[in-house]
Scaffold this motif. Sequence first.
Motif, PDB file in Angstrom:
ATOM      1  N   LEU A  61       0.843  -1.200   0.000  1.00 52.97           N
ATOM      2  CA  LEU A  61       0.000   0.000   0.000  1.00 52.97           C
ATOM      3  C   LEU A  61       0.875   1.246   0.000  1.00 52.97           C
ATOM      4  O   LEU A  61       0.629   2.187  -0.767  1.00 52.97           O
ATOM      5  CB  LEU A  61      -0.931  -0.004   1.215  1.00 52.97           C
ATOM      6  N   GLU A  62       1.903   1.257   0.812  1.00 55.49           N
ATOM      7  CA  GLU A  62       2.808   2.402   0.855  1.00 55.49           C
ATOM      8  C   GLU A  62       3.518   2.592  -0.490  1.00 55.49           C
ATOM      9  O   GLU A  62       3.660   3.713  -0.971  1.00 55.49           O
ATOM     10  CB  GLU A  62       3.839   2.207   1.973  1.00 55.49           C
ATOM     11  N   ARG A  63       3.948   1.498  -1.078  1.00 51.07           N
ATOM     12  CA  ARG A  63       4.636   1.572  -2.371  1.00 51.07           C
ATOM     13  C   ARG A  63       3.701   2.089  -3.462  1.00 51.07           C
ATOM     14  O   ARG A  63       4.055   2.966  -4.241  1.00 51.07           O
ATOM     15  CB  ARG A  63       5.179   0.192  -2.743  1.00 51.07           C
ATOM     16  N   LYS A  64       2.482   1.569  -3.498  1.00 50.31           N
ATOM     17  CA  LYS A  64       1.526   1.951  -4.549  1.00 50.31           C
ATOM     18  C   LYS A  64       1.071   3.404  -4.421  1.00 50.31           C
ATOM     19  O   LYS A  64       0.813   4.063  -5.420  1.00 50.31           O
ATOM     20  CB  LYS A  64       0.304   1.027  -4.538  1.00 50.31           C
ATOM     21  N   THR A  65       0.948   3.893  -3.179  1.00 49.35           N
ATOM     22  CA  THR A  65       0.472   5.270  -2.985  1.00 49.35           C
ATOM     23  C   THR A  65       1.612   6.279  -2.899  1.00 49.35           C
ATOM     24  O   THR A  65       1.385   7.475  -3.059  1.00 49.35           O
ATOM     25  CB  THR A  65      -0.385   5.391  -1.708  1.00 49.35           C
ATOM     26  N   GLY A  66       2.824   5.795  -2.622  1.00 49.82           N
ATOM     27  CA  GLY A  66       3.949   6.703  -2.469  1.00 49.82           C
ATOM     28  C   GLY A  66       3.962   7.420  -1.130  1.00 49.82           C
ATOM     29  O   GLY A  66       4.655   8.424  -0.968  1.00 49.82           O
ATOM     30  N   HIS A  67       3.180   6.905  -0.157  1.00 51.77           N
ATOM     31  CA  HIS A  67       3.100   7.523   1.167  1.00 51.77           C
ATOM     32  C   HIS A  67       3.194   6.448   2.229  1.00 51.77           C
ATOM     33  O   HIS A  67       2.642   5.359   2.067  1.00 51.77           O
ATOM     34  CB  HIS A  67       1.770   8.262   1.349  1.00 51.77           C
ATOM     35  N   GLY A  68       3.864   6.767   3.328  1.00 49.76           N
ATOM     36  CA  GLY A  68       3.840   5.883   4.484  1.00 49.76           C
ATOM     37  C   GLY A  68       2.415   5.759   4.987  1.00 49.76           C
ATOM     38  O   GLY A  68       1.573   6.636   4.744  1.00 49.76           O
ATOM     39  N   VAL A  69       2.118   4.682   5.685  1.00 51.34           N
ATOM     40  CA  VAL A  69       0.743   4.437   6.113  1.00 51.34           C
ATOM     41  C   VAL A  69       0.232   5.542   7.045  1.00 51.34           C
ATOM     42  O   VAL A  69      -0.935   5.925   6.970  1.00 51.34           O
ATOM     43  CB  VAL A  69       0.605   3.016   6.715  1.00 51.34           C
ATOM     44  N   SER A  89      -8.548  15.380   4.090  1.00 50.92           N
ATOM     45  CA  SER A  89      -9.101  15.449   2.731  1.00 50.92           C
ATOM     46  C   SER A  89      -8.050  15.859   1.695  1.00 50.92           C
ATOM     47  O   SER A  89      -8.335  16.600   0.761  1.00 50.92           O
ATOM     48  CB  SER A  89     -10.294  16.409   2.679  1.00 50.92           C
ATOM     49  N   GLU A  90      -6.835  15.359   1.858  1.00 45.60           N
ATOM     50  CA  GLU A  90      -5.763  15.608   0.903  1.00 45.60           C
ATOM     51  C   GLU A  90      -5.387  14.337   0.143  1.00 45.60           C
ATOM     52  O   GLU A  90      -4.295  14.220  -0.401  1.00 45.60           O
ATOM     53  CB  GLU A  90      -4.541  16.179   1.641  1.00 45.60           C
ATOM     54  N   TYR A  91      -6.309  13.385   0.097  1.00 46.54           N
ATOM     55  CA  TYR A  91      -6.090  12.111  -0.573  1.00 46.54           C
ATOM     56  C   TYR A  91      -6.289  12.265  -2.080  1.00 46.54           C
ATOM     57  O   TYR A  91      -6.919  13.208  -2.546  1.00 46.54           O
ATOM     58  CB  TYR A  91      -7.058  11.059  -0.030  1.00 46.54           C
ATOM     59  N   SER A  92      -5.731  11.316  -2.812  1.00 50.35           N
ATOM     60  CA  SER A  92      -5.961  11.271  -4.259  1.00 50.35           C
ATOM     61  C   SER A  92      -6.911  10.128  -4.584  1.00 50.35           C
ATOM     62  O   SER A  92      -7.143   9.242  -3.749  1.00 50.35           O
ATOM     63  CB  SER A  92      -4.627  11.046  -4.994  1.00 50.35           C
ATOM     64  N   LEU A  93      -7.446  10.139  -5.784  1.00 50.23           N
ATOM     65  CA  LEU A  93      -8.281   9.031  -6.232  1.00 50.23           C
ATOM     66  C   LEU A  93      -7.489   7.731  -6.165  1.00 50.23           C
ATOM     67  O   LEU A  93      -8.004   6.696  -5.729  1.00 50.23           O
ATOM     68  CB  LEU A  93      -8.797   9.275  -7.650  1.00 50.23           C
ATOM     69  N   SER A  94      -6.237   7.780  -6.560  1.00 52.59           N
ATOM     70  CA  SER A  94      -5.387   6.594  -6.502  1.00 52.59           C
ATOM     71  C   SER A  94      -5.248   6.070  -5.072  1.00 52.59           C
ATOM     72  O   SER A  94      -5.294   4.859  -4.841  1.00 52.59           O
ATOM     73  CB  SER A  94      -4.005   6.894  -7.086  1.00 52.59           C
ATOM     74  N   ASP A  95      -5.096   6.973  -4.090  1.00 48.51           N
ATOM     75  CA  ASP A  95      -5.032   6.551  -2.687  1.00 48.51           C
ATOM     76  C   ASP A  95      -6.270   5.751  -2.315  1.00 48.51           C
ATOM     77  O   ASP A  95      -6.191   4.671  -1.726  1.00 48.51           O
ATOM     78  CB  ASP A  95      -4.958   7.761  -1.744  1.00 48.51           C
TER      79      ASP A  95
END
Length: 113
Positions: A26-34, A44-50
């Motif tokens: 999940l971290e790899r796919k989103t580019g963010h630590g959990v 509310s700073e999430y992306s559609l991909s997240d």
Amino acid sequence: MTQHIAFFGDSQKAFSFPTRELIEELERKTGHGVGALFRRFRTSEYSLSDVLQVIRLGLVGGGTSPAEADQLVSIYGVGRPLAEIFAVADGVITALFFGSAPKNPHDETGQSA
């Protein structure tokens, strides 16, 4: 293992992140630590991909095959109102952090089980 159960697509589905490897994916796919990903959902700073990755990988962790999870997200995640799919993803990531909410002792009609 903490599961989140929610209606997604055509039925109730189980969502979970039962392994370290799945959380790391999940971290790899989103580019963010959990933790950063959880914070993005809260602010509310999430992306559609997240949102879609939380749902897809949560389905896999809940027992759906990777191919079926990908198909479900493609059919029922894309093109739906963002608030609808965000609600599912938010429940999944919240369960990852805090566990599942206790089960309501009443059924859908409000009667004791």
